[in-house]
Design a protein around this motif. Structure first.
Motif, PDB file in Angstrom:
ATOM      1  N   VAL A  94       0.834  -1.198   0.000  1.00 25.43           N
ATOM      2  CA  VAL A  94       0.000   0.000   0.000  1.00 25.43           C
ATOM      3  C   VAL A  94       0.872   1.252   0.000  1.00 25.43           C
ATOM      4  O   VAL A  94       0.591   2.221  -0.712  1.00 25.43           O
ATOM      5  N   ALA A  95       1.938   1.247   0.785  1.00 26.07           N
ATOM      6  CA  ALA A  95       2.844   2.400   0.821  1.00 26.07           C
ATOM      7  C   ALA A  95       3.482   2.628  -0.547  1.00 26.07           C
ATOM      8  O   ALA A  95       3.618   3.780  -1.002  1.00 26.07           O
ATOM      9  N   ALA A  96       3.891   1.545  -1.219  1.00 25.21           N
ATOM     10  CA  ALA A  96       4.478   1.683  -2.554  1.00 25.21           C
ATOM     11  C   ALA A  96       3.455   2.210  -3.550  1.00 25.21           C
ATOM     12  O   ALA A  96       3.771   3.047  -4.415  1.00 25.21           O
ATOM     13  N   GLN A  97       2.210   1.748  -3.435  1.00 23.19           N
ATOM     14  CA  GLN A  97       1.162   2.233  -4.334  1.00 23.19           C
ATOM     15  C   GLN A  97       0.836   3.702  -4.069  1.00 23.19           C
ATOM     16  O   GLN A  97       0.528   4.447  -5.005  1.00 23.19           O
ATOM     17  N   ARG A  98       0.933   4.132  -2.806  1.00 26.64           N
ATOM     18  CA  ARG A  98       0.725   5.557  -2.504  1.00 26.64           C
ATOM     19  C   ARG A  98       1.790   6.404  -3.191  1.00 26.64           C
ATOM     20  O   ARG A  98       1.480   7.475  -3.736  1.00 26.64           O
ATOM     21  N   ARG A  99       3.017   5.966  -3.140  1.00 27.02           N
ATOM     22  CA  ARG A  99       4.090   6.730  -3.795  1.00 27.02           C
ATOM     23  C   ARG A  99       3.865   6.790  -5.299  1.00 27.02           C
ATOM     24  O   ARG A  99       4.077   7.840  -5.933  1.00 27.02           O
ATOM     25  N   ALA A 100       3.428   5.680  -5.880  1.00 26.70           N
ATOM     26  CA  ALA A 100       3.152   5.679  -7.318  1.00 26.70           C
ATOM     27  C   ALA A 100       1.986   6.601  -7.660  1.00 26.70           C
ATOM     28  O   ALA A 100       2.020   7.324  -8.670  1.00 26.70           O
ATOM     29  N   LEU A 101       0.947   6.567  -6.813  1.00 24.32           N
ATOM     30  CA  LEU A 101      -0.209   7.435  -7.052  1.00 24.32           C
ATOM     31  C   LEU A 101       0.176   8.900  -6.930  1.00 24.32           C
ATOM     32  O   LEU A 101      -0.266   9.742  -7.738  1.00 24.32           O
ATOM     33  N   GLN A 102       1.007   9.227  -5.960  1.00 24.64           N
ATOM     34  CA  GLN A 102       1.470  10.604  -5.804  1.00 24.64           C
ATOM     35  C   GLN A 102       2.261  11.049  -7.029  1.00 24.64           C
ATOM     36  O   GLN A 102       2.124  12.195  -7.494  1.00 24.64           O
ATOM     37  N   SER A 103       3.083  10.169  -7.579  1.00 27.38           N
ATOM     38  CA  SER A 103       3.850  10.504  -8.782  1.00 27.38           C
ATOM     39  C   SER A 103       2.925  10.755  -9.967  1.00 27.38           C
ATOM     40  O   SER A 103       3.160  11.669 -10.766  1.00 27.38           O
ATOM     41  N   LEU A 104       1.868   9.939 -10.081  1.00 29.40           N
ATOM     42  CA  LEU A 104       0.904  10.151 -11.165  1.00 29.40           C
ATOM     43  C   LEU A 104       0.271  11.527 -11.072  1.00 29.40           C
ATOM     44  O   LEU A 104       0.058  12.201 -12.086  1.00 29.40           O
ATOM     45  N   LEU A 105      -0.044  11.965  -9.842  1.00 32.99           N
ATOM     46  CA  LEU A 105      -0.648  13.286  -9.657  1.00 32.99           C
ATOM     47  C   LEU A 105       0.336  14.390 -10.012  1.00 32.99           C
ATOM     48  O   LEU A 105      -0.007  15.333 -10.733  1.00 32.99           O
ATOM     49  N   LEU A 106       1.556  14.284  -9.506  1.00 30.75           N
ATOM     50  CA  LEU A 106       2.546  15.340  -9.742  1.00 30.75           C
ATOM     51  C   LEU A 106       2.934  15.433 -11.214  1.00 30.75           C
ATOM     52  O   LEU A 106       3.242  16.515 -11.713  1.00 30.75           O
ATOM     53  N   GLU A 107       2.910  14.306 -11.915  1.00 36.63           N
ATOM     54  CA  GLU A 107       3.257  14.303 -13.339  1.00 36.63           C
ATOM     55  C   GLU A 107       2.078  14.660 -14.237  1.00 36.63           C
ATOM     56  O   GLU A 107       2.221  14.745 -15.456  1.00 36.63           O
ATOM     57  N   GLY A 108       0.904  14.867 -13.634  1.00 38.06           N
ATOM     58  CA  GLY A 108      -0.270  15.245 -14.402  1.00 38.06           C
ATOM     59  C   GLY A 108      -0.899  14.103 -15.173  1.00 38.06           C
ATOM     60  O   GLY A 108      -1.730  14.337 -16.066  1.00 38.06           O
ATOM     61  N   LYS A 109      -0.584  12.867 -14.832  1.00 37.47           N
ATOM     62  CA  LYS A 109      -1.158  11.721 -15.528  1.00 37.47           C
ATOM     63  C   LYS A 109      -2.517  11.322 -14.959  1.00 37.47           C
ATOM     64  O   LYS A 109      -3.283  10.629 -15.633  1.00 37.47           O
ATOM     65  N   VAL A 110      -2.780  11.725 -13.734  1.00 38.78           N
ATOM     66  CA  VAL A 110      -4.070  11.466 -13.103  1.00 38.78           C
ATOM     67  C   VAL A 110      -4.571  12.778 -12.517  1.00 38.78           C
ATOM     68  O   VAL A 110      -3.865  13.416 -11.725  1.00 38.78           O
ATOM     69  N   PRO A 111      -5.757  13.241 -12.897  1.00 41.96           N
ATOM     70  CA  PRO A 111      -6.292  14.490 -12.327  1.00 41.96           C
ATOM     71  C   PRO A 111      -6.676  14.300 -10.867  1.00 41.96           C
ATOM     72  O   PRO A 111      -6.770  13.174 -10.366  1.00 41.96           O
ATOM     73  N   GLU A 112      -6.931  15.417 -10.186  1.00 43.90           N
ATOM     74  CA  GLU A 112      -7.115  15.355  -8.746  1.00 43.90           C
ATOM     75  C   GLU A 112      -8.389  14.631  -8.333  1.00 43.90           C
ATOM     76  O   GLU A 112      -8.419  13.993  -7.278  1.00 43.90           O
ATOM     77  N   ASP A 113      -9.451  14.711  -9.124  1.00 51.42           N
ATOM     78  CA  ASP A 113     -10.671  14.013  -8.724  1.00 51.42           C
ATOM     79  C   ASP A 113     -10.474  12.498  -8.763  1.00 51.42           C
ATOM     80  O   ASP A 113     -10.915  11.775  -7.863  1.00 51.42           O
ATOM     81  N   ALA A 114      -9.777  12.007  -9.798  1.00 46.81           N
ATOM     82  CA  ALA A 114      -9.466  10.580  -9.846  1.00 46.81           C
ATOM     83  C   ALA A 114      -8.473  10.206  -8.750  1.00 46.81           C
ATOM     84  O   ALA A 114      -8.566   9.125  -8.152  1.00 46.81           O
ATOM     85  N   PHE A 115      -7.523  11.104  -8.480  1.00 42.03           N
ATOM     86  CA  PHE A 115      -6.548  10.855  -7.411  1.00 42.03           C
ATOM     87  C   PHE A 115      -7.247  10.647  -6.068  1.00 42.03           C
ATOM     88  O   PHE A 115      -6.898   9.738  -5.304  1.00 42.03           O
ATOM     89  N   ARG A 116      -8.251  11.459  -5.766  1.00 42.80           N
ATOM     90  CA  ARG A 116      -8.935  11.344  -4.475  1.00 42.80           C
ATOM     91  C   ARG A 116      -9.699  10.027  -4.359  1.00 42.80           C
ATOM     92  O   ARG A 116      -9.763   9.424  -3.282  1.00 42.80           O
ATOM     93  N   ILE A 117     -10.299   9.580  -5.463  1.00 46.44           N
ATOM     94  CA  ILE A 117     -11.003   8.294  -5.440  1.00 46.44           C
ATOM     95  C   ILE A 117     -10.029   7.158  -5.154  1.00 46.44           C
ATOM     96  O   ILE A 117     -10.279   6.286  -4.308  1.00 46.44           O
TER      97      ILE A 117
END
Length: 490
Positions: free
Chosen positions: A444-467
């Motif tokens: 889960v911690a590794a997936q959080r880091r990956a999800l954070q990278s997706l947000l910072l790189e603009g690959k996932v918008p914030e509404d999808a990030f929150r879900i």
């Protein structure tokens, strides 16, 4: 006791109405508006007033923070021209049109007529969010509507404060201009500073009940400080919420987020119920003082204000791209939206808690106060019932397709997180499930880091990030021992 008993009754009725709203497909603000009107119509309803200064901070600040927290500042920046057209020009135009009617038809003083216009001009953030989130609107349309209903509050309150101030203290226009020029940047700066301080100090309250309490205290405190500094409290709270939403999630625990969201949703709902109750009771008190033709004249004027608000908004939304394209060239850039979509945006002008609270905040001796409060309640009731209840059938009639882009972005994010799980297990799909809770928590911690990278790189918008973040939060909590999931008292 009378207020408390009425509030308990209305909360009980509202719980039943929520169930009914889900069954019939109506947004809950529509049901609340009807409930407030029905309770106020009962012969045993008490006469209750509220401190005018308390009304704004109590009802508006939490609703603004809740809506702003879910709004992406980067999406707002992309659509800044449309936001300026709706949050600034639409509010000013609606205020002017209503003020003219108030002055010409009802004989209100100019300042009082402007105050009325500012009260009913801005669509409400909480009402828009509650009504529109489940309708499958295009995400760009939803972003513009949510952003509009945040920033038009600031414009309307600045106009309202100037109009009320000119009546109560009599300042000249030359003294108001510098104040208004400082209010906007000052509110934004205060919100940034408060957000940075909150994020830096979060660890002191993390994992305790005090963390949620601090959230409420800071929200009300920022509003009060902004008022003392004569800067925009709306922009201060909105900026603060966006800053915390952007930078605090890396410091918050999963338990803090889940607990905070649950408490805030319940608190904002309870405050909405209270606002509708108080406004309905004030309207009942006003009508009880009128006799014969006075009642019909007042109701007729309130209906005229409602029609003006709806017509002006639709006309402006359909025409502002042509009228402002030379001033704001980015409005000429695609996507401009279809006529059907623009009409829907024009129809989505529900008024709510801000209009109620602003009307209740008028001083007791303000010129035309009773007529202004009655008109404000009529606009809220009319827009929530007529517009809020017809949005879903209007979307079908206009044949606006549901936007599936959010689901697509969520699926993409999940695929990346699944790939992280495969990497953690050595790429063997048969062994993709970790064998221990410690390994699962590490995943889960590794997936959080990956999800954070997706947000910072603009690959996932914030509404999808929150879900996706919420899904990881619940998974992390399921892997956490019970004693560590508990929210400590201190």
């Amino acid at each position: 006791m009378a207020l408390f008993e009425s509030l308990v009754l209305l909360l009980l009725v509202s719980c039943g109405l929520l169930h009914l709203a889900r069954r019939v497909g109506l947004p809950y603000p529509t049901m609340l508006a009807l409930a407030g009107a029905l309770v106020a119509a009962t012969p045993w309803a008490p006469d209750i007033a509220i401190d005018p200064h308390l009304a704004l901070v109590l009802f508006v600040a939490p609703a603004l923070l809740s809506a702003a927290y879910d709004t992406s500042p980067y999406e707002l920046r992309r659509h800044w021209a449309a936001l300026v057209a709706l949050a600034l020009f639409a509010v000013v135009l609606t205020t002017a049109a209503v003020a003219f009617i108030g002055w010409k038809v009802a004989g209100l003083p100019i300042a009082a007529a402007i105050a009325l216009g500012a009260i009913v001009a801005p669509p409400d953030a909480a009402a828009a969010q509650a009504v529109l989130n489940s309708q499958g609107l295009p995400r760009r349309t939803l972003t513009v509507l949510q952003g509009e209903s945040l920033f038009n509050d600031a414009v309307a309150l600045l106009i309202f404060a100037a109009a009320v101030g000119s009546v109560t203290s009599g300042p000249s226009l030359t003294s108001l201009v510098p104040t208004l020029a400082i209010a906007v940047p000052g509110g934004v700066l205060l919100g940034v500073i408060a957000g940075a301080v909150f994020v830096a100090l979060w660890r002191f309250w993390s994992g305790t009940l005090g963390s949620t309490l601090i959230e409420f205290v800071s929200t009300f405190g920022i509003w009060l400080i902004a008022e003392r500094l004569h800067v925009s409290p709306v922009l201060a709270v909105v900026t603060y919420a966006m800053w915390v939403a952007r930078f605090a999630h890396g410091r918050q625990t999963a338990g803090d987020r889940v607990h905070s969201f649950a408490v805030w949703d319940a608190a904002v709902f309870a405050l909405n119920v209270t606002a509708f109750l108080l406004m309905g009771l004030q309207t009942r008190s006003i009508l009880s003082q009128l006799q014969g033709a006075e009642i019909w004249n007042a109701l007729g004027f309130a209906a005229l204000v409602f029609v003006c608000v709806v017509v002006v908004r639709i006309a402006w939304v359909l025409s502002y791209r042509c009228l402002l394209s030379r001033v704001l060239p980015s409005l000429r850039q695609p996507p401009a939206g279809t006529v059907q979509t623009r009409f829907l945006v024009g129809w989505c002008g529900m008024r709510g808690v801000l209009t109620l609270a602003t009307a209740m905040s008028l001083p007791a001796q303000f010129p035309g106060r009773d007529l202004i409060v009655l008109s404000a309640f009529a606009v809220v009731l009319g827009t929530l019932v007529l517009q809020g209840a017809t949005i879903a059938p209007l979307i079908k009639w206009l044949r606006i397709p549901k936007d599936a882009s959010l689901d697509r972005d969520v699926r993409f994010g999940r695929s990346v997180l699944d790939a992280v799980a495969l990497d953690q297990s050595g790429g063997d799909a048969a062994c993709s499930l970790p064998s221990s809770r410690e390994a699962e928590r590490a995943l889960v911690a590794a997936q959080r880091r990956a999800l954070q990278s997706l947000l910072l790189e603009g690959k996932v918008p914030e509404d999808a990030f929150r879900i996706l973040q919420e899904e990881l939060d619940w998974r992390e909590l399921s892997l956490t021992p019970h004693r560590k999931r508990e929210i400590a008292e201190a």
